[in-house]
Enzyme design. Sequence first.
Site, short mmCIF file in Angstrom:
data_model
loop_
_atom_site.label_atom_id
_atom_site.label_comp_id
_atom_site.label_asym_id
_atom_site.label_seq_id
_atom_site.Cartn_x
_atom_site.Cartn_y
_atom_site.Cartn_z
N CYS A 167 -45.45 -58.48 -93.84
CA CYS A 167 -46.55 -57.54 -93.97
C CYS A 167 -47.70 -58.10 -94.75
CB CYS A 167 -46.06 -56.27 -94.68
SG CYS A 167 -45.14 -55.27 -93.58
N CYS B 97 -52.54 -51.63 -101.13
CA CYS B 97 -52.11 -52.55 -102.19
C CYS B 97 -51.81 -51.78 -103.47
CB CYS B 97 -53.21 -53.58 -102.49
SG CYS B 97 -53.62 -54.62 -101.11
#
Lengths: 163, 195
Positions: free
Chosen positions: A56, A126
């Site tokens: 990912c 994130c």
Amino acid sequence: MLRQLASKRLITQRIQILPRFYHEKVIDHFNNPRNVGSFDKNDPAVGTGLVGAPACGDVMKLQIKVDDTTGEIVDARFKTFGCGSAIASSSVATEWVKGKQMEEVMTIKNTEIAKHLSLPPVKLHCSMLAEDAIKAAVKDYKTKRAKSNVDSEAEPAVKAAQA
Amino acid sequence: MASKLQLCVRRLSTLRKHCCFPSSSSSSFLVRSRSLLIQPSRTINHHSSIHSPPLSRTFYSSPLLNINSTDTEGPAAIDYRSLLQEGEFHSLADSTIHDLQEKLEEYGDTVQIDGFDIDYGNEVLTLKLGDLGTYVLNKQSPNRQLWLSSPVSGPSRFDWDQNAQAWVYRRTKANLLKVLESEMGQLFGEPIKLA
């Protein structure tokens, strides 16, 4: 002189065309990351949170060192593989958990991290990963504590049986 | 023209970091031709995502601690039978994104928002609502997820639920279309239907 002025204007114009750039806080964390490193994961006072997957693009490892008696996080370290925003998010996370109680850090939200770093929409994930890393580290520490408590409780029982 | 090319290249490179390209084994021709632009990452992803779930998981000492488990309350065993096949995932995700794009474009004509803009590029749907914020919806192929970034609720990751036949965010049990309908309904000032 005129040529210098003209070329300078051209340079500034070219810079203005660039639509995207990292926020200066992200750049700061990327260039001067805080608390990079690792603890011994077998240390009973250390909780390790490992989240993400290389496929990912982002992997974060966040470790916390907890004071057993007070439940306070005395130190934290991180190692992150990923984009600048991921690195900055985990660096901020280690800064924020230091000196706090474990229950308190579980309330750290990804939105706070994202706001602090002015992350663009595409990079909000994130900050979520950083929040998950904190939670995973606390969970790991608690699991280790519980396991060692069970073991130490089992011991006197064994001794009593042998006696 | 040159700046537009720069924009495209930069967008591709940020997207490369954000979303992964599928392995070549089952991708459509269109995707294969697109992934030719990003040659290096294609080989890396091919190795890591050929049977995507197991390979990436065996890398860690704690195999259950991965992106799927962080989306549930605690580390939960992954039910492999429920994981979508890659081809199925792509067709489902693509049709969801395209349907959304069409419906939102229709609303774009009627809704009064300054700076309303819809863009679909490289399998990423970006909806700008001026000062109200930006929505980004894209596929995360290795996890068979749709990732949404919302100015209202932040980031969320939706898995396909076979039973409900819908995209569901495991942590909150939220349904993708319902979330978008309720959030955008509030932002637009009128109820909208996306189903």
